[in-house]
Write a protein that holds these residues in place. Structure first.
Motif, mmCIF file in Angstrom:
data_model
loop_
_atom_site.group_PDB
_atom_site.id
_atom_site.type_symbol
_atom_site.label_atom_id
_atom_site.label_comp_id
_atom_site.label_asym_id
_atom_site.label_seq_id
_atom_site.Cartn_x
_atom_site.Cartn_y
_atom_site.Cartn_z
ATOM 1 N N CYS A 50 132.407 31.924 36.832
ATOM 2 C CA CYS A 50 132.053 32.645 38.060
ATOM 3 C C CYS A 50 131.765 34.110 37.714
ATOM 4 O O CYS A 50 132.688 34.859 37.386
ATOM 5 N N LEU A 52 131.174 36.607 39.575
ATOM 6 C CA LEU A 52 131.878 37.586 40.412
ATOM 7 C C LEU A 52 133.332 37.738 39.961
ATOM 8 O O LEU A 52 133.890 38.839 39.956
ATOM 9 N N LYS A 53 133.923 36.641 39.549
ATOM 10 C CA LYS A 53 135.298 36.706 39.034
ATOM 11 C C LYS A 53 135.335 37.596 37.783
ATOM 12 O O LYS A 53 136.257 38.388 37.591
ATOM 13 N N PHE A 56 135.224 41.190 38.981
ATOM 14 C CA PHE A 56 136.516 41.631 39.518
ATOM 15 C C PHE A 56 137.508 41.917 38.384
ATOM 16 O O PHE A 56 138.229 42.903 38.404
ATOM 17 N N PRO A 257 128.859 35.184 43.264
ATOM 18 C CA PRO A 257 129.993 34.252 43.268
ATOM 19 C C PRO A 257 129.521 32.835 42.971
ATOM 20 O O PRO A 257 128.407 32.468 43.332
ATOM 21 N N ARG A 258 130.345 32.068 42.267
ATOM 22 C CA ARG A 258 129.994 30.677 41.957
ATOM 23 C C ARG A 258 131.191 29.803 42.326
ATOM 24 O O ARG A 258 132.062 29.541 41.495
ATOM 25 N N PRO A 259 131.253 29.387 43.580
ATOM 26 C CA PRO A 259 132.452 28.658 44.019
ATOM 27 C C PRO A 259 132.594 27.300 43.337
ATOM 28 O O PRO A 259 131.597 26.643 43.043
ATOM 29 N N CYS A 263 138.328 27.894 42.422
ATOM 30 C CA CYS A 263 138.586 29.006 43.355
ATOM 31 C C CYS A 263 140.031 28.966 43.854
ATOM 32 O O CYS A 263 140.609 30.001 44.173
ATOM 33 N N CYS A 266 141.961 31.226 41.781
ATOM 34 C CA CYS A 266 141.375 32.535 41.480
ATOM 35 C C CYS A 266 142.252 33.648 42.063
ATOM 36 O O CYS A 266 142.614 33.618 43.241
ATOM 37 N N ARG A 269 140.577 35.808 45.263
ATOM 38 C CA ARG A 269 140.078 35.201 46.506
ATOM 39 C C ARG A 269 140.120 36.185 47.659
ATOM 40 O O ARG A 269 139.259 36.182 48.527
ATOM 41 N N CYS A 272 137.022 38.146 47.515
ATOM 42 C CA CYS A 272 135.761 37.402 47.409
ATOM 43 C C CYS A 272 135.103 37.246 48.786
ATOM 44 O O CYS A 272 135.733 36.748 49.724
ATOM 45 N N PHE A 275 135.295 33.954 50.745
ATOM 46 C CA PHE A 275 136.560 33.456 51.306
ATOM 47 C C PHE A 275 137.102 34.362 52.403
ATOM 48 O O PHE A 275 138.296 34.375 52.667
HETATM 49 S S1 SF4 Z 1 137.174 32.848 44.740
HETATM 50 FE FE1 SF4 Z 1 135.757 31.532 43.600
HETATM 51 S S2 SF4 Z 1 133.714 32.331 44.046
HETATM 52 FE FE2 SF4 Z 1 135.196 33.925 44.616
HETATM 53 S S3 SF4 Z 1 135.407 35.220 42.804
HETATM 54 FE FE3 SF4 Z 1 137.009 33.691 42.659
HETATM 55 S S4 SF4 Z 1 136.140 32.025 41.438
HETATM 56 FE FE4 SF4 Z 1 134.447 33.311 42.155
#
Ligand code: SF4
Length: 327
Positions: A50, A52-53, A56, A257-259, A263, A266, A269, A272, A275
């Motif tokens: 992911c 986006l992860k 972060f 983001p790549r759900p 997740c 993660c 969340r 994100c 979510f």
């Molecule tokens: S919740 Fe899922 S989509 Fe969002 S940052 Fe974490 S891994 Fe990525």
């Protein structure tokens, strides 16, 4: 499967640090400057899971939470490292391994846990290490290296760093590379052959010891299974291409983001955008569910096609005419 396209080797330093997904420890401090990118297997893997992860964790540097699973894996790893690092001519006793667990126990993920529950985790770790000792004591060979640190220059200001858990000499005069895993289940042979991590290690070995390993392996210490593949089965060129591709995406600021079902574990969340909100209408939850249903539909369609072919061949087309009716 052939030689690497990596750039010139750089000087190495000895340090027992890495930032694997098991959370053993973080990399030596380094930002993600747009010019010089310092990556590791863990970072590349996080980006591919992911983007986006990744942002972060490694760009915004938001803190992650310790968990029992991560601390447990980290504790087992510390014990294994200490045991194999002795490099004695004969296998050290199992008590050494258990002492390593006691001394290196990482309590961070167990804070607030009921004492009996914590003892269950500890007992399971002891059991895993006893099994490891039983598996390896009879064929014990002193390690050639443990936690071998490398810094691999891939050119274009991309550096991949990490440490190799265990390097063992082979009867042919070469060596094999082992990475210890604390997953509950072992991976398949083809998954191990496709391991980006092992491909990186094969590249690093050439830099560290001027030769490629005879074989590479993931040792799944929980089920007690080592999955070994020959060097020729590892695609180092493909690994370099994959890392360069990730580096290019990071540099161009692609952090979508790549759900996925991951997740649920993660740490980010709460941050994100997928979510935001509560209940089943949260977009991230809906997307994960939708992906699961699509996977199931593909599986069902494949099976339906097989069954239809079988029925058609035995009973003819007419047998398929009324499949949806008569319920
Ligand atoms: S919740 Fe899922 S989509 Fe969002 S940052 Fe974490 S891994 Fe990525």
């Amino acid at each position: 499967m052939s030689g690497t396209t990596a750039g010139a080797p750089r000087a190495t330093t000895a340090a027992a640090v890495d930032d694997p997904p098991s959370g053993r420890s973080d990399l030596a401090p380094s930002g993600l400057e747009p010019e010089g990118l310092r990556l590791s297997f863990s970072r590349v893997d996080t980006y591919r899971t992911c983007p986006l992860k990744f942002r972060f964790g490694y760009v915004d540097k938001l803190p992650s939470q310790p968990s029992p699973q991560l601390s447990w894996g980290s504790s087992i790893h510390a014990a294994l490292e200490r045991w194999w690092d002795q490099k004695l001519p004969s296998p050290p006793p199992v008590e050494d391994l258990l002492r390593g667990l006691y001394d290196g126990w990482d309590d961070a993920g167990f804070e607030g846990m009921d004492r009996d529950e914590k003892l269950r985790w500890y007992g399971h770790a002891q059991q895993v290490l006893r099994r490891h000792h039983a598996r390896h004591a009879s064929s014990y060979v002193p390690a050639m290296a443990t936690e071998a640190w490398f810094e691999l220059d891939l050119g274009d200001d991309i550096e991949v760093v990490g440490s190799i858990d265990h390097v063992t000499p082979t009867p042919s005069g070469g060596f094999g590379i082992v990475d210890w895993k604390t997953n509950r289940k072992a991976k398949t042979r083809s998954q191990v052959a496709g391991s980006l991590q092992l491909a990186i290690y094969a590249l690093a070995a050439r830099q560290l010891w001027g030769a490629e390993p005879d074989w590479v392996a993931l040792d799944f210490v929980v089920p007690g299974a080592r999955v070994t593949v020959g060097r020729h089965e590892i695609d180092t060129d493909g690994a370099v291409t994959a890392i360069r591709q990730v580096a290019a995406q990071i540099r161009s600021g692609e952090f979508e983001p790549r759900p996925s079902p991951l997740c649920g574990w993660c740490d980010y969340r709460g941050e994100c955008p997928l979510f935001e909100g509560d209940g089943p209408d949260v977009p991230g939850t809906a997307l994960v569910e939708l992906k699961r249903l699509h996977r199931r539909r593909r599986r069902d369609q494949g099976r339906m096609a097989e069954l239809e072919a079988l029925v058609r061949s035995r009973l003819g087309d007419d047998a398929l005419l009324d499949l949806d009716g008569g319920a």
